[in-house]
Design an enzyme around this catalytic site. Structure first.
Site, mmCIF file in Angstrom:
data_model
loop_
_atom_site.group_PDB
_atom_site.id
_atom_site.type_symbol
_atom_site.label_atom_id
_atom_site.label_comp_id
_atom_site.label_asym_id
_atom_site.label_seq_id
_atom_site.Cartn_x
_atom_site.Cartn_y
_atom_site.Cartn_z
ATOM 1 N N CYS A 256 0.835 -1.208 0.000
ATOM 2 C CA CYS A 256 0.000 0.000 0.000
ATOM 3 C C CYS A 256 0.868 1.255 0.000
ATOM 4 O O CYS A 256 0.669 2.157 -0.801
ATOM 5 C CB CYS A 256 -0.923 -0.007 1.219
ATOM 6 S SG CYS A 256 -1.809 1.547 1.406
ATOM 7 N N HIS B 215 -27.226 21.883 -0.268
ATOM 8 C CA HIS B 215 -27.432 22.412 -1.609
ATOM 9 C C HIS B 215 -26.478 23.569 -1.900
ATOM 10 O O HIS B 215 -26.246 24.378 -1.015
ATOM 11 C CB HIS B 215 -28.883 22.901 -1.723
ATOM 12 C CG HIS B 215 -29.249 23.308 -3.106
ATOM 13 N ND1 HIS B 215 -29.396 22.390 -4.128
ATOM 14 C CD2 HIS B 215 -29.481 24.536 -3.634
ATOM 15 C CE1 HIS B 215 -29.716 23.050 -5.231
ATOM 16 N NE2 HIS B 215 -29.764 24.342 -4.961
ATOM 17 N N GLU C 86 -7.281 2.377 -13.154
ATOM 18 C CA GLU C 86 -6.624 3.503 -12.468
ATOM 19 C C GLU C 86 -5.430 4.002 -13.290
ATOM 20 O O GLU C 86 -5.264 5.214 -13.495
ATOM 21 C CB GLU C 86 -6.181 3.090 -11.059
ATOM 22 C CG GLU C 86 -7.376 2.891 -10.126
ATOM 23 C CD GLU C 86 -7.012 2.547 -8.694
ATOM 24 O OE1 GLU C 86 -7.878 2.684 -7.834
ATOM 25 O OE2 GLU C 86 -5.860 2.125 -8.429
ATOM 26 N N TYR D 141 -9.274 -2.981 -10.952
ATOM 27 C CA TYR D 141 -8.918 -1.746 -10.236
ATOM 28 C C TYR D 141 -7.667 -1.102 -10.852
ATOM 29 O O TYR D 141 -7.655 0.072 -11.189
ATOM 30 C CB TYR D 141 -8.536 -2.076 -8.795
ATOM 31 C CG TYR D 141 -9.632 -2.330 -7.810
ATOM 32 C CD1 TYR D 141 -10.026 -1.330 -6.933
ATOM 33 C CD2 TYR D 141 -10.234 -3.577 -7.707
ATOM 34 C CE1 TYR D 141 -10.987 -1.573 -5.966
ATOM 35 C CE2 TYR D 141 -11.206 -3.820 -6.743
ATOM 36 C CZ TYR D 141 -11.576 -2.810 -5.877
ATOM 37 O OH TYR D 141 -12.521 -3.052 -4.926
ATOM 38 N N ALA E 198 -13.233 1.977 -3.313
ATOM 39 C CA ALA E 198 -13.209 3.019 -4.338
ATOM 40 C C ALA E 198 -12.227 2.629 -5.414
ATOM 41 O O ALA E 198 -11.254 1.925 -5.157
ATOM 42 C CB ALA E 198 -12.783 4.341 -3.715
ATOM 43 N N THR F 60 2.178 -11.519 4.685
ATOM 44 C CA THR F 60 3.204 -11.323 3.647
ATOM 45 C C THR F 60 2.643 -10.750 2.344
ATOM 46 O O THR F 60 3.389 -10.581 1.383
ATOM 47 C CB THR F 60 3.913 -12.665 3.362
ATOM 48 O OG1 THR F 60 2.915 -13.686 3.237
ATOM 49 C CG2 THR F 60 4.843 -13.043 4.497
ATOM 50 N N GLU G 145 -26.218 15.586 -2.630
ATOM 51 C CA GLU G 145 -27.587 15.746 -2.132
ATOM 52 C C GLU G 145 -28.565 14.867 -2.911
ATOM 53 O O GLU G 145 -29.639 14.528 -2.426
ATOM 54 C CB GLU G 145 -28.044 17.213 -2.173
ATOM 55 C CG GLU G 145 -28.264 17.761 -3.571
ATOM 56 C CD GLU G 145 -28.729 19.220 -3.578
ATOM 57 O OE1 GLU G 145 -29.630 19.566 -2.800
ATOM 58 O OE2 GLU G 145 -28.183 20.015 -4.373
ATOM 59 N N CYS H 46 -1.477 1.845 -3.091
ATOM 60 C CA CYS H 46 -2.400 2.961 -2.801
ATOM 61 C C CYS H 46 -1.728 4.337 -2.780
ATOM 62 O O CYS H 46 -2.202 5.271 -3.434
ATOM 63 C CB CYS H 46 -3.040 2.764 -1.432
ATOM 64 S SG CYS H 46 -3.431 1.077 -1.005
ATOM 65 N N LYS I 131 0.220 5.471 -6.095
ATOM 66 C CA LYS I 131 -0.816 5.561 -7.130
ATOM 67 C C LYS I 131 -1.669 6.821 -6.938
ATOM 68 O O LYS I 131 -1.917 7.580 -7.866
ATOM 69 C CB LYS I 131 -1.678 4.291 -7.067
ATOM 70 C CG LYS I 131 -2.854 4.182 -8.008
ATOM 71 C CD LYS I 131 -4.147 4.767 -7.499
ATOM 72 C CE LYS I 131 -4.606 4.384 -6.140
ATOM 73 N NZ LYS I 131 -5.138 3.064 -5.990
ATOM 74 N N TYR J 224 6.846 4.712 9.422
ATOM 75 C CA TYR J 224 6.448 3.356 9.832
ATOM 76 C C TYR J 224 7.473 2.745 10.784
ATOM 77 O O TYR J 224 7.125 2.083 11.753
ATOM 78 C CB TYR J 224 6.239 2.462 8.600
ATOM 79 C CG TYR J 224 4.817 2.546 8.103
ATOM 80 C CD1 TYR J 224 3.905 1.545 8.368
ATOM 81 C CD2 TYR J 224 4.383 3.666 7.397
ATOM 82 C CE1 TYR J 224 2.594 1.637 7.947
ATOM 83 C CE2 TYR J 224 3.072 3.771 6.967
ATOM 84 C CZ TYR J 224 2.176 2.755 7.249
ATOM 85 O OH TYR J 224 0.887 2.855 6.839
#
Ligand code: NDP
Length: 467
Positions: free
Chosen positions: A43, A435, A181, A177, A340, A139, A440, A48, A51, A99
């Protein structure tokens, strides 16, 4: 109780492994984690995050174009691929440090190297053995490449995120995906993009309206979709260009990206030798507690091939830590997980597709709205938004919510909370909209789409009457 070196030994420093280890460390467990690449996993370093940085970078083209209708005059914008790549690489380096720090602060010992399970309580890294009460396999997965002549000339998403030059012509194989993308990224940055799909359209498994609308919008942006297309191979030409051989056709490009799915990383880990069961794709088989057939060995994330998304891996990892080290037995709930696709335009989705809803829940009511958002009245862009809500007719409960259009991932996140709480269509209707927004529309949907089942019965009735 035997005296182990650690309470938990985690193999893999990606989303699931780090989340589980930190949570366990936070509860006072003695934790070690081994990783042979950058900390953060797919990721953060190959998925993620990089990208999404490229998606942001690519989207500016549309913003520049749309600004003109709003009164701005803009000289032909220049784009520097190397600068975008350098910015992205700086961020990834920063995240690797973040990390590492987070693991350190949670008391997790990071061991750099590739781990192999030796027995139910022992892991070997760099020739050294470590014992642990529990072992967690996290892994991840890696890109799958089918066997085809010339496959050695193609790149996967790993390579696409590190291309030294922006290719002028790109072929993308696979319409999941990753395929859609990257099609959006390269197309917006000015490459000529051709997608080769073995099926009829993109995003198998998504709602049919989502698939149709996204494919149409991608075509409008100039991406060529070659459907029902079976590849025979790739040939490298003397000038370095590549020929994609599909059926009777040949297409010359500079780069071929294969986005044909991912496979779990279980080879060489010694798992089967110690009794851990793998499925036919090589994924670790686990129960609802993420426990393998070996009582002391757990597995989370892509390596288990359940729902292969970062937030799912994190939740699975934390559930394991809660269960093992906080006296809080926790099962990951895999229902109602929103996702998404950062295509252009993006997709946001949660709950059942219309097909699933009809097969699992019987009679459903479907509300669909497709319109040109206000932003494009002045921009002149021919881009539509589609949003869709699927409701169980008897209970009025909302079963699925789908959207294709700008900000869909941001909008669907909030609606996913409502769906998880069991929202009904009446409750959506009772919500006052904001609005003027695109979102909406989700609380003002009134017109039910004609029911295909009722229409069919109606048609039959009509025919019987005529006869
Ligand atoms: P997907 O499984 O989503 O899609 C694979 C695509 O490749 C499909 O279109 C499939 O076709 C096609 N394909 C598979 N095998 C072949 C073959 N032999 N020849 C031609 N086409 C083939 O995989 P991705 O690689 O796109 O992504 C992997 C996973 O990563 C995703 O499932 C997702 O879990 C995760 N991911 C999530 C993202 C996000 O949340 N935004 C972003 C990127 C990845 P067909 O439809 O016919 O099977």
């Amino acid at each position: 109780m035997p005296d182990y070196d650690f309470d938990l030994f985690t193999l893999g420093g990606g989303s699931g492994g780090v989340a589980a280890s930190r949570r366990a460390g936070g509860y006072g467990a003695r934790v070690a984690l081994c990783e042979d690449q950058a900390v953060g996993g797919t990721c953060v370093h190959r998925g993620c995050v990089p990208k999404k940085l490229l998606v942001h970078g690519a989207h500016f083209r549309a913003e520049f174009e749309d600004a003109v209708g709003h009164g701005w005059s803009i000289a032909e914008p220049g784009f520097d691929w190397k600068k975008l790549q350098a910015g992205k690489d700086r961020e990834l380096e920063r995240l690797d440090g973040v990390y590492r720090r987070l693991l350190h602060e949670s008391g997790v010992r990071l061991i750099e190297g590739r781990g192999r399970v030796v027995d139910a309580h022992t892991v070997e890294v760099n020739g050294q053995r470590h014992t642990a009460r529990y072992i967690l396999v996290a892994t991840g997965s890696h890109p799958f490449l089918p066997q085809l002549p010339g496959i050695e000339h193609v790149i996967t998403s790993d390579g696409a995120l590190r291309l030294p030059e922006l290719p002028r012509r790109v072929a993308i194989v696979g319409g999941g995906y990753i395929g859609v993308e990257f099609a959006g990224i390269f197309n917006a940055l000015g490459s000529r993009v051709t997608m080769f799909l073995r099926g009829g359209t993109v995003l198998r498994g998504f709602d049919d309206d989502v698939r149709a609308v996204l494919a149409e919008e991608m075509r409008k942006k100039g991406i060529e979709l070659r459907t029902e297309s079976l590849l025979r191979g790739i040939e490298k030409q003397a000038d370095g260009s590549l020929s994609v051989l599909a059926g009777l056709e040949t297409l010359e490009v500079d780069t071929v990206l294969f986005a044909t799915g991912r496979v779990p990383n279980t080879k060489g880990l010694g798992l089967e030798e110690v009794g851990v069961e793998l499925d036919e794709r090589g994924a670790v088989k686990v129960d609802e507690w993420s426990r393998t057939r070996v009582e002391s060995i757990y597995a989370v994330g892509d390596v288990t091939d359940r729902i292969n998304l970062t937030p799912v891996a994190i939740a699975e990892g934390r559930a394991v830590a809660e269960t093992l080290f906080h006296d809080n037995p926790t099962r990951m709930d895999h229902t109602g997980v929103a996702s998404a696709v950062f295509s252009q335009p993006p997709v946001g989705t949660v709950g059942c597709t219309e097909r699933e809803a009809r097969s699992k829940h019987g009679a459903v009511d479907v509300y669909v709205s497709s319109f040109r958002p206000m932003k494009h009245v002045l921009s002149g862009r021919d881009e539509r938004v589609m949003l869709k809500v699927i409701v169980a007719r008897e209970s009025d409960r909302v079963l699925g919510i789908h959207m294709v259009g700008a900000d869909a991932p941001e909008i669907i996140q909030g609606l996913a909370v409502a769906l998880k709480c069991g929202v009904t269509k009446k409750q959506l209707d009772a919500t006052v909209g904001i609005h003027p927004t695109v979102a909406e529309e989700f609380v003002t949907l009134r017109t039910r789409r004609p029911d295909p089942e009722a229409e069919r019965v109606g048609d039959l009735g009509h025919k019987v009457a005529e006869a």
